[in-house]
Design a protein around this motif. Structure first.
Motif, PDB file in Angstrom:
ATOM      1  N   GLY A 149     -10.051  -8.837  -2.528  1.00  0.00           N
ATOM      2  CA  GLY A 149     -10.326  -7.439  -2.848  1.00  0.00           C
ATOM      3  C   GLY A 149      -9.632  -6.427  -1.967  1.00  0.00           C
ATOM      4  N   THR A 150      -8.832  -6.879  -0.987  1.00  0.00           N
ATOM      5  CA  THR A 150      -8.085  -5.933  -0.151  1.00  0.00           C
ATOM      6  C   THR A 150      -7.080  -5.155  -0.985  1.00  0.00           C
ATOM      7  OG1 THR A 150      -8.339  -7.413   1.749  1.00  0.00           O
ATOM      8  CG2 THR A 150      -6.610  -5.729   1.890  1.00  0.00           C
ATOM      9  N   LEU A 151      -6.437  -5.841  -1.921  1.00  0.00           N
ATOM     10  CA  LEU A 151      -5.574  -5.200  -2.921  1.00  0.00           C
ATOM     11  C   LEU A 151      -6.174  -5.462  -4.301  1.00  0.00           C
ATOM     12  CD1 LEU A 151      -2.004  -6.328  -1.731  1.00  0.00           C
ATOM     13  CD2 LEU A 151      -3.012  -4.048  -1.458  1.00  0.00           C
ATOM     14  N   THR A 152      -6.043  -4.521  -5.201  1.00  0.00           N
ATOM     15  CA  THR A 152      -6.562  -4.714  -6.551  1.00  0.00           C
ATOM     16  C   THR A 152      -5.478  -5.271  -7.474  1.00  0.00           C
ATOM     17  OG1 THR A 152      -5.933  -2.508  -7.326  1.00  0.00           O
ATOM     18  CG2 THR A 152      -8.077  -2.719  -6.220  1.00  0.00           C
ATOM     19  N   GLU A 153      -5.920  -5.950  -8.511  1.00  0.00           N
ATOM     20  CA  GLU A 153      -4.962  -6.408  -9.515  1.00  0.00           C
ATOM     21  C   GLU A 153      -4.281  -5.229 -10.187  1.00  0.00           C
ATOM     22  OE1 GLU A 153      -5.499  -9.727 -12.114  1.00  0.00           O
ATOM     23  OE2 GLU A 153      -7.314 -10.379 -11.048  1.00  0.00           O
ATOM     24  N   ASP A 154      -4.978  -4.135 -10.333  1.00  0.00           N
ATOM     25  CA  ASP A 154      -4.362  -2.943 -10.933  1.00  0.00           C
ATOM     26  C   ASP A 154      -3.155  -2.498 -10.110  1.00  0.00           C
ATOM     27  OD1 ASP A 154      -6.074  -2.866 -13.056  1.00  0.00           O
ATOM     28  OD2 ASP A 154      -7.372  -1.290 -12.230  1.00  0.00           O
ATOM     29  N   ARG A 155      -3.283  -2.550  -8.779  1.00  0.00           N
ATOM     30  CA  ARG A 155      -2.148  -2.145  -7.939  1.00  0.00           C
ATOM     31  C   ARG A 155      -0.972  -3.092  -8.145  1.00  0.00           C
ATOM     32  NH1 ARG A 155       1.836  -1.412  -6.660  1.00  0.00           N
ATOM     33  NH2 ARG A 155       2.833  -0.905  -4.677  1.00  0.00           N
ATOM     34  N   ARG A 184       0.827  -1.214   0.000  1.00  0.00           N
ATOM     35  CA  ARG A 184       0.000   0.000   0.000  1.00  0.00           C
ATOM     36  C   ARG A 184       0.858   1.260   0.000  1.00  0.00           C
ATOM     37  NH1 ARG A 184      -2.880  -2.717   4.520  1.00  0.00           N
ATOM     38  NH2 ARG A 184      -4.791  -3.689   3.726  1.00  0.00           N
ATOM     39  N   VAL A 199      -5.380  -9.935  -2.889  1.00  0.00           N
ATOM     40  CA  VAL A 199      -5.915  -9.651  -4.221  1.00  0.00           C
ATOM     41  C   VAL A 199      -7.219 -10.415  -4.431  1.00  0.00           C
ATOM     42  CG1 VAL A 199      -5.496  -9.831  -6.700  1.00  0.00           C
ATOM     43  CG2 VAL A 199      -3.633  -9.153  -5.165  1.00  0.00           C
TER      44      VAL A 199
END
Length: 626
Positions: free
Chosen positions: A399-405, A373, A396
């Protein structure tokens, strides 16, 4: 000291998302790297997957399109793996050495015995080499290990070449094995007051690393060492002045990258004002935001302007930049807000070791997620790699982290690999090692730096020089289990009769023995390192000085020791204790003119008065005629 402006770095960035370009350099050297017939599999393009190449990187859009083609063929697990820089035990990629196998299984699970199996299971984007993991035994072995890991990483035509890195700063932070030419410390380079030497030593290091298959060096250190009690940097830093560190750091970046090795400017946002080392304790910088921006960030600005491929945040707490006291490496206001947005950096951000003691109190899952993050691209050495990778994958998927990130970082990492030519040919050759590692020219470059760094701060007793060939008896004593006998050997080769007597941190009985030996010698040379924190070393020096016999005190660490040794009459600083620095010291002792100057200011222990200002350095008097 003149700024380093006349050499062009091989990359140029202008702000975020800028066009990147690669300049063809050292064509003859490159031909050696790509030669066939060395280590098995080297240079044979049939081993490579059909990846887009980096033949034309003049247009950012072209590179981005090629990177996206590679990324699109990668699974989520492969993309998450790219974010991790891990270690592996073993001198080959398929080691069966029982100790190395056991160490790998303890770290990664029973089904990971070696580097090839690590790459197959976890797909790490990078592997970092260390001496204590049995990676760095000799240059040909390192090259074979590198080739084996690249073959494993690209097996089956789907894998991505792995970024191989190490910490080859020079001085006491050196990993490469003999006969490689090793640069003296950053502070020794700074003491030459010649930023061209920062370029040439980095260029020499890069050529040798690339020959061994290593394409990223976690150097240079661009911390401004404003705290003389700093235990993290010491002689790793060039200077205590921002303009000097900026000039030398930018020159080093160009030296590495002109020779196809990615440089890493560290330790963002500056560790030089701290006292503790984050590897072993909690480091805090209590300076104001204005002072940090004015002093400690300037070298990073210069490195960015020079096109530095990578920047490394560390686990230092900087309340003026993040009032929450989150360590910088985990801080979004520092990594994303300051580095990405304020400084406009769009290169690879690679964390310092996440297993550092400074982070030990943070729950591992939270630490890994906070590192992502915060804006880091590469996560280096988590304490539990399988759990760390599972944490990111799970975040991922839920949904805590997005694939875009994740893909933001993957694109930067792949872009760097393309820039370095890893999609073209990630291999090296035995011929490259033979031709480029430890050459006489590179050894002379390092020796020149060492000679020009030796700094004479006091010479009131007239004990120097000790004429070469005079067979005078010289007691060599003090700090350094290897430094003391090494210096004795250097003096013996110059026609003196040395007696080595290593003391380390001596007790009273040892001090008495050394004093007795001094009375039987023509001159005593005593080596010191960090006497401010070692009363026993101070006791040894003071006892020797009390004899009123000829005594030369030599600081082989930072030059600050003289602040704690008021009665010293002859004092030199070498900024290092590797053989190359001790050879230069031996030359100075027998009459070579010391030309180094202090790249730092030496104050009294309480910091209230300057004892030796920046730029100080004496010269020996000319020999008397007749």
């Amino acid at each position: 000291m003149r700024p380093h402006t006349h050499r062009r770095p091989y990359l140029s960035r202008v702000g975020r998302g800028a066009v990147r370009r690669t300049v063809l350099v050292l064509a003859v050297t490159a031909a050696v790297f790509l030669s066939v017939g060395g280590i098995a599999g080297v240079g044979t393009r049939s081993h490579l997957p059909s990846y887009p190449t980096a033949d034309d990187t003049t247009a950012h859009g072209t590179v981005a399109r090629r990177v996206d083609e590679v990324r699109a063929r990668m699974s989520l697990a492969e993309r998450v793996g790219q974010l991790f820089v891990l270690q592996v035990h073993g001198e080959t990629a398929t080691t069966t050495n029982p100790a190395d196998v056991a160490a790998n299984q303890a770290l990664y699970g029973s089904d990971v015995r070696n580097g090839a199996e690590l790459l197959a299971k976890f797909h790490p984007g990078g592997i970092i080499y260390f001496t204590n993991t049995n990676n760095m035994n000799n240059p040909q072995q390192v090259a074979e290990l590198s080739n084996g890991l690249q073959r494993a990483a690209t097996a089956g035509g789907r894998g991505v070449p792995v970024q191989l890195s190490t910490d080859q700063e020079g001085g006491f932070v050196s990993r490469v094995p003999p006969p490689a030419a090793v640069t003296p410390s950053g502070m020794a380079v700074g003491a030459t007051f010649d930023s061209d030497l920062a370029y040439s030593t980095a260029a020499s290091t890069a050529r040798q690393l690339r020959a061994m298959g290593i394409t990223m060096d976690h150097a240079p250190v661009v911390d401004v060492i404003t705290n003389p009690d700093n235990t993290a940097d010491g002689t790793r830093a060039f200077s205590d002045r921002a303009d000097v560190v900026s000039s030398f750091g930018a020159a080093a970046v160009a030296g590495y990258q002109d020779n196809r090795v990615a440089a890493t400017a560290k330790h963002f946002p500056g560790l030089g004002a701290a006292e503790a080392n984050p590897d072993t304790g909690v480091a805090v910088v209590d300076e104001s935001r204005a002072e940090i921006m004015r002093t400690h960030l300037e070298p990073f600005r210069a490195a960015i302007t020079a096109g530095v491929e990578s920047i490394m945040p560390t686990a230092v707490i900087v309340p003026a930049l993040d009032p929450s006291r989150t360590p910088a490496v985990l801080s979004a206001p520092i990594v994303t807000g300051l580095l990405r947005h304020t400084l406009g950096y769009d290169g690879v951000v690679v964390t310092d070791a996440l297993r550092a003691d400074a982070l030990a109190a943070i729950p591992p899952e939270r630490m890994i997620l906070d590192a992502v993050r915060a804006g880091n691209d590469e996560l280096t050495l988590p304490a539990d790699p399988p759990a760390a990778i599972a944490t990111v994958l799970g975040a991922v998927r839920d949904g805590t982290l997005t694939e875009d990130r994740i893909d933001q970082s993957v694109r930067r990492i792949l872009r760097l690999k393309a820039t370095l030519g890893l999609f073209d040919n990630p291999y090296t050759s035995s011929r490259a090692v033979d031709s480029l590692v430890g050459t006489a020219a590179d050894q002379e470059t390092m020796a020149e730096v060492a000679r020009r760094s030796v700094t004479l701060l006091r010479h009131e007793a007239g004990v120097l020089p000790v004429p070469s060939g005079s067979h005078r008896h010289v007691l060599v004593t003090g700090w350094g289990a290897t430094a003391v006998p090494s210096l004795a050997g250097q003096l013996r080769g110059r026609g003196l009769v040395p007696t080595p007597m290593y003391t380390g941190s001596p007790d009273r009985g040892t001090v008495a023995q050394v004093v007795a030996a001094a009375t039987r010698s023509d001159v005593t040379v005593v080596l010191t390192n960090n006497v401010g924190n070692d009363e026993r070393q101070r006791n040894l020096v003071e006892a020797l000085l009390a004899t009123h016999l000829p005594v030369v005190v030599v600081a082989v660490g930072t030059p600050y020791d003289i602040a704690h040794l008021r009665s010293v009459r002859t004092y030199l600083a070498t900024y290092g204790y590797r053989d190359v620095s001790l050879a230069a010291l031996a030359d100075a002792l027998v009459g070579a003119q010391p030309t180094g100057r202090l790249p730092v200011t030496i104050r009294t222990p309480d910091g209230t008065r300057v004892r030796y200002p920046f730029g100080s350095g004496q010269r020996l008097p000319a020999p008397r005629e007749g």
